[in-house]
Each structure stands twice: as C-alpha cells, then as structure tokens.
Design a protein around this motif. Structure first.
Motif, short mmCIF file in Angstrom:
data_model
loop_
_atom_site.label_atom_id
_atom_site.label_comp_id
_atom_site.label_asym_id
_atom_site.label_seq_id
_atom_site.Cartn_x
_atom_site.Cartn_y
_atom_site.Cartn_z
N GLU A 47 0.85 -1.20 0.00
CA GLU A 47 0.00 0.00 0.00
C GLU A 47 0.87 1.24 0.00
OE1 GLU A 47 -3.76 -1.60 2.64
OE2 GLU A 47 -3.29 0.54 2.63
N GLY A 48 1.92 1.21 0.84
CA GLY A 48 2.85 2.33 0.93
C GLY A 48 3.54 2.61 -0.40
N THR A 49 3.91 1.54 -1.11
CA THR A 49 4.57 1.68 -2.41
C THR A 49 3.71 2.48 -3.39
OG1 THR A 49 5.82 -0.38 -2.17
CG2 THR A 49 5.41 0.38 -4.41
N PHE A 50 2.43 2.08 -3.50
CA PHE A 50 1.59 2.73 -4.52
C PHE A 50 1.08 4.09 -4.08
CE2 PHE A 50 1.58 -1.68 -5.97
CZ PHE A 50 1.99 -1.46 -7.27
N LEU A 51 0.92 4.25 -2.75
CA LEU A 51 0.58 5.57 -2.23
C LEU A 51 1.68 6.55 -2.60
CD1 LEU A 51 -1.83 6.48 -0.51
CD2 LEU A 51 -0.41 6.27 1.52
N LYS A 52 2.93 6.11 -2.38
CA LYS A 52 4.08 6.95 -2.71
C LYS A 52 4.12 7.26 -4.21
CE LYS A 52 9.12 7.10 -2.58
NZ LYS A 52 10.39 6.46 -2.22
N LYS B 137 -8.18 0.84 -7.18
CA LYS B 137 -9.53 1.42 -7.19
C LYS B 137 -9.63 2.50 -6.11
CE LYS B 137 -14.38 0.11 -7.42
NZ LYS B 137 -15.38 -0.93 -7.16
N ARG B 138 -9.09 2.18 -4.95
CA ARG B 138 -9.14 3.09 -3.82
C ARG B 138 -8.28 4.34 -4.07
NH1 ARG B 138 -6.78 1.97 1.08
NH2 ARG B 138 -6.42 -0.20 0.53
N LEU B 139 -7.09 4.13 -4.68
CA LEU B 139 -6.14 5.23 -4.83
C LEU B 139 -6.42 6.13 -6.03
CD1 LEU B 139 -2.74 3.44 -3.98
CD2 LEU B 139 -4.06 4.97 -2.51
N VAL B 140 -6.77 5.55 -7.18
CA VAL B 140 -6.93 6.35 -8.40
C VAL B 140 -8.21 6.02 -9.18
CG1 VAL B 140 -4.47 6.81 -8.69
CG2 VAL B 140 -5.45 4.73 -9.69
N GLY B 141 -9.07 5.21 -8.60
CA GLY B 141 -10.32 4.82 -9.29
C GLY B 141 -11.13 6.07 -9.68
N LEU C 168 -4.66 -0.88 -15.95
CA LEU C 168 -4.62 -2.33 -16.18
C LEU C 168 -3.44 -2.89 -15.40
CD1 LEU C 168 -5.81 -4.73 -17.83
CD2 LEU C 168 -4.13 -4.19 -19.60
N ILE C 169 -3.71 -3.98 -14.70
CA ILE C 169 -2.64 -4.63 -13.92
C ILE C 169 -2.33 -5.97 -14.58
CG2 ILE C 169 -2.11 -5.69 -11.69
CD1 ILE C 169 -4.23 -3.26 -10.82
N GLU C 170 -1.04 -6.18 -14.84
CA GLU C 170 -0.63 -7.38 -15.57
C GLU C 170 0.66 -7.93 -14.99
OE1 GLU C 170 -1.37 -9.44 -17.87
OE2 GLU C 170 -2.94 -8.63 -19.15
N HIS C 171 1.04 -9.07 -15.52
CA HIS C 171 2.32 -9.70 -15.18
C HIS C 171 3.46 -8.80 -15.67
CE1 HIS C 171 5.32 -12.83 -14.87
NE2 HIS C 171 4.43 -13.60 -14.29
N ASP C 172 4.56 -8.75 -14.94
CA ASP C 172 5.68 -7.90 -15.36
C ASP C 172 6.42 -8.44 -16.59
OD1 ASP C 172 6.76 -9.98 -13.88
OD2 ASP C 172 8.47 -8.81 -13.22
N ALA C 173 6.06 -9.65 -17.02
CA ALA C 173 6.67 -10.16 -18.26
C ALA C 173 6.22 -9.33 -19.46
CB ALA C 173 6.30 -11.63 -18.46
#
Lengths: 317, 317
Positions: free
Chosen positions: A51-56, A96-100, A106-111
C-alpha cells in the motif's frame, strides 16, 4: 482518446519483489515524472508495505506534475506476483481506492513490460533468466502464454539458480569419485573462501539466509570457469541454453507467430556472448533474438499506449 | 575384554535430527536398558538440547541398571551430522565430560549402524533413501567410503525429496503444454486438496514451514500413481532407482568387496516391491540386496562389540 496533434500522457509501472519504478511519459518516451519505491509483490512484502509503495508512487507523480496528472489517459502496471489471483485482486482493490475514477488502469504480469522493452509493443516472446526463469508470449490477438516460472523448488530450468545448483551437484559428484581438482571446483572453493576441504562449503550453503540467492550467484563462477576452458561449466551452460530454448519453443507450439521476436531479459544475458550462440544452436525454429532496447518501465509505457490505441514513437533513436 | 564365559556389556546409540535411541545390551542382543531422547545432530538442535539428550541417556541407563553400568565394556554412538568435524569434536568433548574414564567410546556416522543392521557387522554397503539419500561402505579393512548425502539443495539423488521434486516438475511441464489431466497431476491435486487450478498448490509449497518434508512426502503419491499405471510416475521411480544404483557402484569402484552385500534403509524401501526389481535391473554388478534385520540401535551394539573383538550372536533367530 487524444487524437491528431494532442499528446497522450500515461503512467507506466514496473514492479517486483524488491523495488517498483513508475514514470509519467508521453508517446515519444519523454519522461515528466519518475518515482522509485519499495516492493509491489505480495509474495515478498506485507500488505501495508505494498500500500505504501503505490501511495508513494501516485502522490509523488502528482506532486511532480500536478497539472499533467489531471490529463493521464491510462496507467499500465506490470507487476511480478500477479499471476496469483489473490495477489492481483488485492492490487486491483488498492488501485480502485487510490486512483479509481481518475483514469483507467490495467494490472498485468511484469513479463509484459519485459517483452515490450524489446519489441516496442509488437507480439513476441520474452524469455527471462535471472535468479529464476520464465517464458512469456503474446500473439497478434493479444493472447498470452506463460511457460515455467514455477520457482526454484519446482523448476526454473535455465535460470541462474539452476546453473548454480548444477555446478554444486557436479563438483560433489567428482568429490565422491575422488576427482576434486577441477577448474570449477577450485573456483567455487575460492568463491566461498574455503582453504581446506571442499565439503566445508556445505554448511555455509544450508545456513545462508537465502540459499536461493547464494546458489544463483554461483552462475557467475560457472561463466568464469567456462572462460578458462572447464568442460563441466560448458555442459552446465549448454543444458541451461537447451532448457531456455525448450521454453521458447513451447510458446511457439502454443500459438504461431509470424514474426518470431524473442526478447532475452535477466542477469544471465549479461553474458550474451556465451548464451546467445548456444541458444541459436539449440533453437529448432529461426527466431530473432533481441536484447532489451529500453528499460522495462518504458515497456509499461508502451503497454499503456497500446491500451488507448496509441503507438510508442520514440523521439530519438 | 571379557572372554570365555563372561558376557560383554555395551551401549549402542543411534542418533539423528529428531530423536536418539540408546540401549544397554550384551552380545546376544539381550537389552537391559533402553532410553529414547531428543536430537543429537547439531545441524538440527542447539548445543544445550544435545547436551540434554546425552545427559538423559547416560543417567537413565545408569538409573535403570546401576550395577551393570559399572561393567560397560564399550559404547558406540552412530550419529547423523558427525561427518562435519566441528560437530564431531563437540560430541567428543561432551562424551569426555559425561563418561570419560568410565568406559571407552567411539563416535561415528549413523550410516555405520544402518549398515550393520543388515550385515551384522560384516563389510558391505548401505544405501539410505528417505527424505534425503546417502551411500556408505565399509570394506574388510574397515576403510570407509561415503557417496552423496549433500542435502536437498545440492544433490540427494534417488531420495524421497528428489522423487517429489521430479513429480512437481513433470506435472507443471505438462501444465505448460496444456496437458493437465494426468493420473499423477490429479493425485497431487487431491493430496493438496486443490479443487480448482493446479497452480494454486505453488504458494502452498513455498509457504510451507518445511518445503523439504512437504515435497518429500509426495513420493508416496508417486508410488500410488505408479500403481495406477501412470507412465510419468514409472519414469520418475526408475530415475531414482538408477541414481541409487550409481551411488552403490561408486562405492564398489572405490574398493572391491568380495561379498557385495547392500543394505537398503529408509522410507523409500517401504515400497521394496517396486524399488528392488528396478535396482536389480540397473545394477551392473551382482549384489545381494538386503533389508535391515534388526533396528539401527542394534547396529550400534554390533559396532560396539566389533570394537572389543566380540561377535554379535543373537539368542534367537
């Protein structure tokens, strides 16, 4: 969304078990904001730390570019660990909570980012070989196929870990046969700073905080032994290259690709002078082997642009 | 020491990572005292807990047989972990403190007890295959040779761990090829109580307290799949048998044995109906394959008697 002369602005995020990188960029690759944050993989960090990572990430991008932040067209996050649906659902709820409502994402695999860092958004295959290994492909219809990536306890064939483990296995097989003085055995003894009996490295390995990273680091020693003409090192690296070629071919079996672009990502390809010719030898199909051309976070930018039907056209070559 | 009509009294100790067993016995196998205590392997227990183990052993034997304890001729302790010289020196210092001057003792690898539990003190080979694997031989001149036993991160070929790991690898290779419905895959899914996608077992394995024991336990599932005709299970078990036969042959290469007795010890040989015929098939030399005839702690009694030039002559067959 924007057409004609208007610029598109997107956020690209590349996340893993130790760090997460994000940029705000336009379709020329011009970067307006950049944030480096902690882990985004639930397999290696707590829910709070992620949560801290994406908040930052989102607050710092906004701070750096308050005006542009109002005009973000898309956000693509390629994150390791999201093949697990529990992890993915957690991240989706967090976004959704942070930027919805502010912009689509879109969230995907880092590949995906890794692939696009070499193909610039074209279909193709990425073969990752660092500590672990995984193969991933996207065809012209955006169908996806993953191969391997089951972790060091199950598979990870062709990875740095597999190379290190094979090296340990072979030197102790020689040890059991009283053939202890090979180039590889001597170099591994030196790496562990062992002056006496080679078997003294065994407790060091089992008592290491992360035996996985410790064993994987041995792959560098295997390349060193290969450079000095050690035949075991050669066999070990050939086996790794063979396993990687099998992974690539399993994806090609799954869906045909007209343009067989294969992006090679990860620490193993730092020695592309050794691994590339071996891969070419073992691959039964003619592939175009590519090393990444931009950083993986730009791969995410490319993926974000693709979602809004924009092409990435870098300003300079 | 005692000759003619006089009985010899010895202590035999069989010690491992979770428990240690000791008996006071004469050369007919008549047991006068028996103690079960905690770990004696420094790789798995603290120094304090191992001191506690041997304190308990010697004081309880003395309590059970105060009179006979004055006439102990020898004590043999076969303990796992003592191939490491630091561990061995610690145990030797401990014995000196606890029973030094009272009777002579010898501390050895627990493979010695395992061997003698099948050969009754004759030279031969013991091949251990439980969670881990190790081969060990003693020739007519009491020369010793160890093969393998490097632990699950390096080798342990032919062990329960290797069988379980191979099973996971093969089912996920099929998974990558979209061939998910094999007998073995279904049984492993059932074992992990997975109703949905097979890949959901991956976090279970990595988050297990001891992935090593978890993976090793899968070997039972492999035998079950073999019984139901699964061809992958057959290949996996054949590979294990081949690796075990190689280990045995490496010892035979090291020193010739006129009588090629091979004692088979460990959980894998619970399914000797499967493994024995496979071993016989792969062994290039004609060996006599033996399952243990007495408990390993009696193997230690036999080793103790051998040290004082006495033979073990069991009262009843």
């Amino acid at each position: 969304m924007n057409g004609g002369n208007f610029m598109s602005y997107v956020i690209g995020i590349d996340g893993g078990g130790t760090k997460t990188e994000a940029v705000l960029s336009d379709e020329t690759g011009q970067v307006y904001a950049r944030v480096l944050a902690g882990p985004s993989n639930l397999n290696s960090g707590s829910r709070e730390s992620i949560e801290g990572t994406f908040l930052k990430i989102f607050s710092e991008i906004k701070n750096q570019q308050p005006e542009l932040f109002q005009h973000i067209d898309y956000c693509f996050a390629g994150l390791s660990g999201t093949e697990n649906h529990v992890n993915k659902e957690f991240i989706e709820a967090l976004f959704k909570r942070l930027v919805g409502g502010q912009f689509p994402y879109l969230i995907e695999h880092d590949a995906v980012n890794a692939l696009y860092s070499g193909t610039f958004g074209e279909p193709g295959i990425v073969q990752i070989a660092g500590t672990g290994s995984i193969g991933f492909g996207i065809d012209q219809h955006l169908n996806k196929k993953r191969v391997g990536g089951w972790g060091y306890l199950i598979g990870d064939e062709g990875s740095g870990y597999a190379i290190g483990r094979d090296a340990l296995q072979v030197i102790f097989q020689h040890y059991d046969r009283n053939q202890k003085e090979t180039i590889l055995a001597n170099l591994i003894g030196k790496y562990f700073e062992i002056s006496g009996d080679l078997k003294d490295i065994v407790p060091t390995i089992y008592q290491a905080e992360s035996p996985r990273n410790h064993i994987s680091a041995l792959s560098k020693v295997v390349f060193e032994a290969f450079d000095m003409g050690d035949t075991d090192a050669k066999s070990i690296l050939q086996r790794a290259a063979k396993d990687l070629s099998k992974s690539i071919e399993m994806i090609l079996e799954h869906f045909p690709l007209s343009n067989k672009q294969v992006v090679l990502v990860g620490g193993l390809f730092n020695r592309n002078d050794v691994i590339l010719p071996m891969l070419e030898h073992f691959l039964n199909e003619e592939c175009e082997l590519i090393l990444p051309k931009v950083e993986p976070v730009i791969g995410s930018v490319i993926a974000a642009l693709q979602q809004i039907n924009q092409k990435y056209i870098p300003l300079q070559k």
